[in-house]
Design a protein around this motif. Structure first.
Motif, PDB file in Angstrom:
ATOM      1  N   ARG A 245     -31.985  -0.537  -3.283  1.00 32.79           N
ATOM      2  CA  ARG A 245     -32.947  -1.627  -3.441  1.00 32.79           C
ATOM      3  C   ARG A 245     -32.298  -2.994  -3.265  1.00 32.79           C
ATOM      4  NH1 ARG A 245     -34.718   1.816  -7.981  1.00 32.79           N
ATOM      5  NH2 ARG A 245     -36.582   2.920  -7.298  1.00 32.79           N
ATOM      6  N   ALA A 246     -30.975  -3.018  -3.153  1.00 32.03           N
ATOM      7  CA  ALA A 246     -30.246  -4.266  -2.918  1.00 32.03           C
ATOM      8  C   ALA A 246     -29.033  -3.945  -2.061  1.00 32.03           C
ATOM      9  CB  ALA A 246     -29.822  -4.906  -4.242  1.00 32.03           C
ATOM     10  N   ASP A 247     -28.487  -4.980  -1.434  1.00 33.98           N
ATOM     11  CA  ASP A 247     -27.305  -4.792  -0.588  1.00 33.98           C
ATOM     12  C   ASP A 247     -26.014  -4.855  -1.389  1.00 33.98           C
ATOM     13  OD1 ASP A 247     -28.933  -4.655   1.674  1.00 33.98           O
ATOM     14  OD2 ASP A 247     -28.948  -6.829   1.872  1.00 33.98           O
ATOM     15  N   ALA A 248     -26.074  -5.439  -2.574  1.00 33.78           N
ATOM     16  CA  ALA A 248     -24.892  -5.555  -3.428  1.00 33.78           C
ATOM     17  C   ALA A 248     -25.358  -5.897  -4.834  1.00 33.78           C
ATOM     18  CB  ALA A 248     -23.936  -6.626  -2.900  1.00 33.78           C
ATOM     19  N   VAL A 249     -24.433  -5.821  -5.774  1.00 33.14           N
ATOM     20  CA  VAL A 249     -24.733  -6.054  -7.187  1.00 33.14           C
ATOM     21  C   VAL A 249     -23.734  -7.052  -7.760  1.00 33.14           C
ATOM     22  CG1 VAL A 249     -24.686  -4.969  -9.474  1.00 33.14           C
ATOM     23  CG2 VAL A 249     -25.788  -3.791  -7.571  1.00 33.14           C
ATOM     24  N   VAL A 250     -24.213  -7.903  -8.670  1.00 30.90           N
ATOM     25  CA  VAL A 250     -23.333  -8.780  -9.451  1.00 30.90           C
ATOM     26  C   VAL A 250     -23.449  -8.365 -10.914  1.00 30.90           C
ATOM     27  CG1 VAL A 250     -22.835 -11.136 -10.192  1.00 30.90           C
ATOM     28  CG2 VAL A 250     -23.573 -10.701  -7.828  1.00 30.90           C
ATOM     29  N   LEU A 251     -22.312  -8.093 -11.537  1.00 24.67           N
ATOM     30  CA  LEU A 251     -22.264  -7.697 -12.946  1.00 24.67           C
ATOM     31  C   LEU A 251     -21.728  -8.829 -13.800  1.00 24.67           C
ATOM     32  CD1 LEU A 251     -20.594  -4.166 -12.607  1.00 24.67           C
ATOM     33  CD2 LEU A 251     -23.043  -4.671 -12.711  1.00 24.67           C
ATOM     34  N   ALA A 252     -22.243  -8.941 -15.022  1.00 25.76           N
ATOM     35  CA  ALA A 252     -21.718  -9.896 -16.002  1.00 25.76           C
ATOM     36  C   ALA A 252     -21.407  -9.144 -17.291  1.00 25.76           C
ATOM     37  CB  ALA A 252     -22.729 -11.007 -16.257  1.00 25.76           C
ATOM     38  N   TRP A 253     -20.949  -9.886 -18.317  1.00 25.95           N
ATOM     39  CA  TRP A 253     -20.573  -9.280 -19.596  1.00 25.95           C
ATOM     40  C   TRP A 253     -19.644  -8.086 -19.371  1.00 25.95           C
ATOM     41  CZ3 TRP A 253     -21.450 -12.615 -23.100  1.00 25.95           C
ATOM     42  CH2 TRP A 253     -22.648 -13.296 -23.218  1.00 25.95           C
ATOM     43  N   THR A 254     -18.607  -8.276 -18.557  1.00 31.13           N
ATOM     44  CA  THR A 254     -17.702  -7.174 -18.247  1.00 31.13           C
ATOM     45  C   THR A 254     -16.936  -6.725 -19.485  1.00 31.13           C
ATOM     46  OG1 THR A 254     -16.108  -8.826 -17.474  1.00 31.13           O
ATOM     47  CG2 THR A 254     -17.404  -7.695 -15.811  1.00 31.13           C
ATOM     48  N   ARG A 255     -16.849  -5.422 -19.640  1.00 32.60           N
ATOM     49  CA  ARG A 255     -16.091  -4.838 -20.745  1.00 32.60           C
ATOM     50  C   ARG A 255     -14.648  -4.587 -20.318  1.00 32.60           C
ATOM     51  NH1 ARG A 255     -19.901  -0.641 -24.100  1.00 32.60           N
ATOM     52  NH2 ARG A 255     -21.773  -1.937 -24.177  1.00 32.60           N
ATOM     53  N   ARG A 256     -13.806  -4.399 -21.306  1.00 30.96           N
ATOM     54  CA  ARG A 256     -12.400  -4.119 -21.029  1.00 30.96           C
ATOM     55  C   ARG A 256     -12.275  -2.865 -20.176  1.00 30.96           C
ATOM     56  NH1 ARG A 256      -8.116  -6.683 -22.920  1.00 30.96           N
ATOM     57  NH2 ARG A 256      -6.126  -5.634 -23.304  1.00 30.96           N
ATOM     58  N   GLU A 257     -12.975  -1.805 -20.559  1.00 34.40           N
ATOM     59  CA  GLU A 257     -13.146  -0.625 -19.722  1.00 34.40           C
ATOM     60  C   GLU A 257     -14.638  -0.530 -19.450  1.00 34.40           C
ATOM     61  OE1 GLU A 257     -11.530  -0.078 -22.823  1.00 34.40           O
ATOM     62  OE2 GLU A 257      -9.559  -0.500 -21.942  1.00 34.40           O
ATOM     63  N   ASP A 258     -15.030  -0.643 -18.201  1.00 36.39           N
ATOM     64  CA  ASP A 258     -16.444  -0.814 -17.869  1.00 36.39           C
ATOM     65  C   ASP A 258     -16.905   0.334 -16.952  1.00 36.39           C
ATOM     66  OD1 ASP A 258     -18.955  -1.799 -16.817  1.00 36.39           O
ATOM     67  OD2 ASP A 258     -18.343  -3.787 -17.524  1.00 36.39           O
ATOM     68  N   GLU A 259     -17.768   1.212 -17.473  1.00 38.39           N
ATOM     69  CA  GLU A 259     -18.212   2.372 -16.710  1.00 38.39           C
ATOM     70  C   GLU A 259     -19.055   1.963 -15.498  1.00 38.39           C
ATOM     71  OE1 GLU A 259     -22.183   3.431 -19.411  1.00 38.39           O
ATOM     72  OE2 GLU A 259     -20.571   4.886 -19.187  1.00 38.39           O
ATOM     73  N   ARG A 260     -19.691   0.803 -15.544  1.00 40.85           N
ATOM     74  CA  ARG A 260     -20.465   0.338 -14.381  1.00 40.85           C
ATOM     75  C   ARG A 260     -19.541   0.055 -13.202  1.00 40.85           C
ATOM     76  NH1 ARG A 260     -22.931  -4.911 -16.689  1.00 40.85           N
ATOM     77  NH2 ARG A 260     -20.722  -5.097 -17.193  1.00 40.85           N
ATOM     78  N   ILE A 261     -18.398  -0.565 -13.487  1.00 44.12           N
ATOM     79  CA  ILE A 261     -17.419  -0.848 -12.434  1.00 44.12           C
ATOM     80  C   ILE A 261     -16.832   0.448 -11.891  1.00 44.12           C
ATOM     81  CG2 ILE A 261     -15.149  -1.881 -11.993  1.00 44.12           C
ATOM     82  CD1 ILE A 261     -15.908  -4.114 -13.939  1.00 44.12           C
ATOM     83  N   ASP A 262     -16.518   1.374 -12.785  1.00 43.77           N
ATOM     84  CA  ASP A 262     -15.996   2.674 -12.335  1.00 43.77           C
ATOM     85  C   ASP A 262     -16.992   3.371 -11.418  1.00 43.77           C
ATOM     86  OD1 ASP A 262     -13.641   2.375 -13.781  1.00 43.77           O
ATOM     87  OD2 ASP A 262     -14.470   3.332 -15.571  1.00 43.77           O
ATOM     88  N   TYR A 263     -18.272   3.321 -11.784  1.00 43.55           N
ATOM     89  CA  TYR A 263     -19.306   3.987 -10.980  1.00 43.55           C
ATOM     90  C   TYR A 263     -19.437   3.343  -9.599  1.00 43.55           C
ATOM     91  CZ  TYR A 263     -23.970   4.938  -9.191  1.00 43.55           C
ATOM     92  OH  TYR A 263     -25.015   5.262  -8.366  1.00 43.55           O
ATOM     93  N   LEU A 264     -19.548   2.012  -9.548  1.00 42.86           N
ATOM     94  CA  LEU A 264     -19.721   1.322  -8.270  1.00 42.86           C
ATOM     95  C   LEU A 264     -18.502   1.505  -7.374  1.00 42.86           C
ATOM     96  CD1 LEU A 264     -21.401  -1.953  -9.575  1.00 42.86           C
ATOM     97  CD2 LEU A 264     -22.485  -0.175  -8.194  1.00 42.86           C
ATOM     98  N   THR A 265     -17.310   1.536  -7.984  1.00 39.51           N
ATOM     99  CA  THR A 265     -16.094   1.780  -7.206  1.00 39.51           C
ATOM    100  C   THR A 265     -16.091   3.185  -6.627  1.00 39.51           C
ATOM    101  OG1 THR A 265     -14.847   0.247  -8.625  1.00 39.51           O
ATOM    102  CG2 THR A 265     -13.575   1.788  -7.295  1.00 39.51           C
ATOM    103  N   GLU A 266     -16.505   4.155  -7.430  1.00 36.42           N
ATOM    104  CA  GLU A 266     -16.519   5.557  -6.988  1.00 36.42           C
ATOM    105  C   GLU A 266     -17.469   5.765  -5.812  1.00 36.42           C
ATOM    106  OE1 GLU A 266     -17.871   9.989  -8.602  1.00 36.42           O
ATOM    107  OE2 GLU A 266     -17.875   8.269  -9.971  1.00 36.42           O
TER     108      GLU A 266
END
Length: 341
Positions: free
Chosen positions: A122-143
């Motif tokens: 539904r989008a070409d890219a995502v911007v995340l905020a409130w990043t955690r020290r270990e962030d499962e959203r970042i792990d998912y998008l990287t994977e």
């Protein structure tokens, strides 16, 4: 029919990350594999609704910002994110790209909502905020290889994505330096709960400055609460009940400072007179409280503009003549001296 990217990857016998990168036109997928993925997606009618149109068109011309309000107060709006989003949208609009804000419930880190957005493209890219020290959203998008950028750093994902952060560590250190120069030795710090990375950076700078001034770190001088007025209101009295009462408090958030100052007044203590208060980060809340709160100010609209530039530079289809590149920056905060310290 392939109902998800997992089904499509299983059908093709290739990784989810390769499928996602192929669907997004990433340069690190060869032309043959990309065409194979696109053909299979059309044949299997992968992910109905928006994604079917996106496969034919190749892009949505939109970027999604994932916004997670924190539990509690702040029903009046987002004094931090509104100017940031204004800058983000302005820069994206120069490239004909729309900004889509995806709201979660209070405290909801939206992992499932993020997964649906990615799989339906539904989008070409995502911007995340409130990043955690270990962030499962970042792990998912990287994977899965989906383009993204972060407002804030994390230990997740290595250095494979654009990030723009504020220098909370230096601000925490500078705040201690300023208070020590005014005679304070019992300096408390209020940080956010959860695993938010900027809270760790703030405390790292705070502790580093204490050590440089020969002040022993006292765990009883640290309090953690929700990032809202009630969070600051609840933890401040506990700090003031310490054996050695603090003479100054550094708040890691404007709303927490507002609640903390209210608690101090109810205890018969006047901020700026009976106890010093410094805030990281500055918003209109700090400027219009009485007394006006000394704080560290970020350039929020330019911050949004720059993160948009960094995200676009990381995407092969939108990067400049030098090609796609990953940019990571940390911006300083400006001390604004007012009446509270």
């Amino acid at each position: 029919m392939a109902s998800s990217i997992h089904d499509l990857a299983r059908h093709l016998n290739i990784s989810i990350g390769t499928v996602s990168r192929a669907l997004n036109g990433r340069a690190d997928v060869n032309a043959e594999t990309r065409q194979r993925v696109l053909d299979a997606a059309r044949k299997l009618n992968y992910s109905p609704n928006q994604s079917g149109r996106n496969l034919r068109r190749g892009a949505t011309q939109s970027i999604a910002f994932m916004l997670q309000p924190h539990p509690g107060d702040q029903q009046y709006g987002e004094p931090f994110f509104i100017p940031f989003l204004t800058g983000l949208q302005a820069k994206l609009a120069e490239h004909g790209i729309d900004l889509m804000v995806v709201m979660g419930g209070p405290g909801d880190y939206q992992h499932e909502r993020l997964r649906r957005l990615v799989e339906a493209r539904r989008a070409d890219a995502v911007v995340l905020a409130w990043t955690r020290r270990e962030d499962e959203r970042i792990d998912y998008l990287t994977e899965v290889g989906f383009p993204f950028a972060t407002l804030g750093r994390s230990q997740s994902g290595g250095r494979s994505y654009p990030s723009l952060d504020l220098d909370f560590e230096k601000a925490g250190s500078d705040a201690v330096d300023r208070l020590v120069a005014r005679g304070h030795r019992r300096i408390a710090a209020v940080r956010p709960l959860l695993n938010l990375n900027f809270g760790y950076l703030f405390i790292a700078g705070y502790r580093k400055a204490l050590k440089s001034h020969g002040i022993d770190f006292d765990p009883s001088m640290i309090a953690a609460g929700f990032i809202n007025e009630s969070g600051g209101y609840e933890v401040t009295p506990k700090l003031m009940q310490s054996k050695d009462v603090p003479t100054a408090i550094i708040f890691n958030n404007d709303a927490m400072a507002l609640g903390g100052c209210r608690a101090l007044v109810e205890m018969g203590l006047q901020p700026g007179k009976d106890i010093a208060v410094v805030v990281i980060v500055d918003t209109a809340l700090c400027r219009y409280y009485s007394p006006r709160l000394t704080s560290f100010r970020p350039a929020l609209e330019p911050l949004g503009q720059r993160l948009a530039e960094m995200l676009l530079e990381s995407m092969p289809a939108l990067a400049g003549p030098e090609g796609a590149k990953i940019i990571r920056e940390v911006w300083p905060l400006e001390l604004v001296v007012r009446d509270s310290d």
